[in-house]
Structures are given as C-alpha cells and as structure tokens.
Design a protein around this motif. Structure first.
Motif, PDB file in Angstrom:
ATOM      1  N   SER A  69      19.311   3.760 -39.468  1.00 47.50           N
ATOM      2  CA  SER A  69      19.092   3.418 -38.064  1.00 47.50           C
ATOM      3  C   SER A  69      19.560   2.002 -37.766  1.00 47.50           C
ATOM      4  CB  SER A  69      17.602   3.561 -37.721  1.00 47.50           C
ATOM      5  OG  SER A  69      17.143   4.870 -37.974  1.00 47.50           O
ATOM      6  N   HIS A  70      19.232   1.083 -38.654  1.00 43.12           N
ATOM      7  CA  HIS A  70      19.612  -0.314 -38.464  1.00 43.12           C
ATOM      8  C   HIS A  70      21.134  -0.461 -38.477  1.00 43.12           C
ATOM      9  CE1 HIS A  70      19.291  -4.690 -38.733  1.00 43.12           C
ATOM     10  NE2 HIS A  70      20.170  -4.642 -39.721  1.00 43.12           N
ATOM     11  N   GLN A  87      22.616   2.456 -25.714  1.00 42.33           N
ATOM     12  CA  GLN A  87      22.397   3.670 -26.491  1.00 42.33           C
ATOM     13  C   GLN A  87      21.444   4.579 -25.727  1.00 42.33           C
ATOM     14  OE1 GLN A  87      22.272   3.377 -30.900  1.00 42.33           O
ATOM     15  NE2 GLN A  87      21.626   1.284 -30.525  1.00 42.33           N
ATOM     16  N   ARG A 147      24.842  -2.901 -30.945  1.00 45.90           N
ATOM     17  CA  ARG A 147      24.312  -4.127 -30.347  1.00 45.90           C
ATOM     18  C   ARG A 147      25.357  -5.230 -30.354  1.00 45.90           C
ATOM     19  NH1 ARG A 147      22.350  -8.855 -31.755  1.00 45.90           N
ATOM     20  NH2 ARG A 147      22.738  -8.443 -33.964  1.00 45.90           N
ATOM     21  N   GLY A 180      22.549   0.919 -35.173  1.00 50.04           N
ATOM     22  CA  GLY A 180      22.158   0.098 -34.036  1.00 50.04           C
ATOM     23  C   GLY A 180      22.818  -1.258 -34.006  1.00 50.04           C
ATOM     24  N   GLU A 181      23.047  -1.844 -35.164  1.00 47.50           N
ATOM     25  CA  GLU A 181      23.655  -3.179 -35.207  1.00 47.50           C
ATOM     26  C   GLU A 181      25.098  -3.163 -34.730  1.00 47.50           C
ATOM     27  OE1 GLU A 181      22.327  -6.516 -36.126  1.00 47.50           O
ATOM     28  OE2 GLU A 181      20.872  -5.180 -35.186  1.00 47.50           O
ATOM     29  N   LYS A 233      18.543   3.201 -33.797  1.00 51.89           N
ATOM     30  CA  LYS A 233      18.251   1.776 -33.954  1.00 51.89           C
ATOM     31  C   LYS A 233      16.948   1.676 -34.727  1.00 51.89           C
ATOM     32  CE  LYS A 233      18.217   0.909 -29.511  1.00 51.89           C
ATOM     33  NZ  LYS A 233      18.044   0.207 -28.214  1.00 51.89           N
TER      34      LYS A 233
END
Length: 255
Positions: free
Chosen positions: A153-154, A167, A161, A157-158, A189
C-alpha cells in the motif's frame, strides 16, 4: 478467511490470467474512434468464452449494486475511474480508456486492467498512465515474502503522492483465487511495516486508480456502478494478479 494457493493452483491461475491478458490486448487493438465500449465487450466475450473460460464480471451482483453487472469488461472513459458499463457511445480521438477484465478457468480466477488513449494522446494523459503503471510496479516489487501488506500500500501510494495525483477513496486491490474478490483488502495507500505478513501462496490483485485531480473523492452515476472523479479530471486504472512466492512476486496476468 485467506486461502494460500499451491503451486498447482498458481499454474491454473496463470492460464486464467493469460485469457485475461489476451482479452485486454484484443480490446486495445480494436479501440478506435467510432468503436463503442459495447463493441469491445463483445470482443472480450469472444476471447474469454472461446478459450473455454467464463467471466466473473458478467452478472456479478454485490450487495451495494442495484443490478447485476451486464458486461464481461468494465470500460471506463475519461473521468470514469472504474466500473464503467460498456455502452453504445462511440469512442473519440484522444479518449482515455481503462478496461478491466476477469476470467475464470479451471476453478481459478485472473483479474487485470489496462489504460490507454484512443488515437493521438495528450501528454498529460500519457503522464497519468505512466504514473499509474509505475505505482503498480512499485506495489508488485513490494509483494515479497516476509514483508507486510502495508509495504504494498505504501509503495503504491507514495508514487501517486509524489506526482500529485488523486486516488479513488475506499477502493483498492484484493485477494483473488477461486473467487474474484477474496480477503485481504489491499489499500492503495498505507504505512510500510504494518498489516498482515506476506507469505508464499498469497495471491493479490493489485490495482492503483489515479486521477489528474488531487482530490480522492468520486461520484456515482445513476446506474449505481459507474464511478467518476468528482472534479471531472481524467483517470487511469491498471491492475495485475500477483502471486507471492519464495522467489519473489510473480505476475500471473501476462500473455
């Protein structure tokens, strides 16, 4: 309940995934000004059923939907993020199209999505598709045994971002296997190092959904299925079915 898949299961899922990849490739090859999403749905039907597979999309009826889904693909155009019903409105030069498709074969399921532009593409649309693809790749790279679900997820999402894209709120990837949607839910994320441990045999459908506007909110059409960006900005959606193995992530939805 999360079911870990055996090596034999993964081989069957690879066959289901190959059917999905063939259907998506056929849809992209046929997409042109004047062609309708309904035409693309018919093409995907021929590929799926011609391969001896069935569609997990067709007549799918979750509790939140007012009616069963009528197609074998979701065809989402321009500001539609996901779940677009393949209809009769012809595609136009420069349309940004996302096609989501699934297939069930031998009791197992594959699920994938692609985004592309019909004809000549605006640079902004190509950048959006490229970022969405990079977000998916980052999620795949994080899908390694010993990691955590939050790592995936990270990673997704990064990438979004950093590029300033929005999103789709409350939506993400999912477990997949005998059914199209299985546990766990995979947010697009999150925080690295958190969530369940990633172990061999876990299979996930990873699917970043990004849009050019910075907001994460959306609106739903009267059909109860079609989700659009709330600011009218264009969206892209890409997806692969990914198996976590002792040797790292393996994408099952490739030609």
């Amino acid at each position: 309940m999360i079911e870990l898949k055996s090596a034999a299961d993964l081989e069957v899922m690879r066959e289901a995934g190959r059917v999905v990849a063939q259907a998506l490739a056929a849809c992209q090859a046929a997409a042109a000004p004047g062609v309708t999403p309904k035409d693309l749905d018919e093409i995907a039907r021929e590929v799926i059923f011609g391969a001896g597979a069935t569609s997990p999309f067709l007549d799918y009826h979750p509790k939140w939907a007012p009616s069963p889904f009528p197609g074998v693909i979701c065809a989402s155009v321009n500001d539609v993020v996901v779940h677009g019903i393949p209809g009769p409105l012809p595609l136009r030069e420069g349309d940004l199209v996302s096609i989501d498709c699934g297939a069930q074969f031998g009791g197992m399921t594959g699920d994938a999505a692609i985004s592309f532009v019909v004809g000549e593409a605006a640079p902004a649309d190509l950048a959006l598709i490229d970022c969405t693809t990079r977000a998916l790749q980052a999620g795949i790279e994080a899908a390694r045994p010993g990691g955590r679900l939050g790592d995936i997820s990270h990673a997704i999402g990064e990438v979004a971002r950093a590029a300033g894209y929005g999103q789709l709120a409350f939506h993400g990837g999912h477990g997949i296997g005998r059914e199209m949607h299985e546990e766990p839910f995979v947010p697009n994320k999150g925080s690295a190092g958190e969530g369940m441990e990633l172990v061999p045999g876990l299979v996930l459908a990873l699917e970043p959904m990004l849009h050019a506007g910075g907001r994460d909110w959306f609106r739903t059409d009267e059909d109860g299925w079609t989700l659009r960006t709330d600011d009218g900005s264009r969206a892209a959606h890409v997806e692969h079915t990914v198996a976590i193995t002792a040797d790292g992530p393996v994408v099952l939805t490739l030609l």
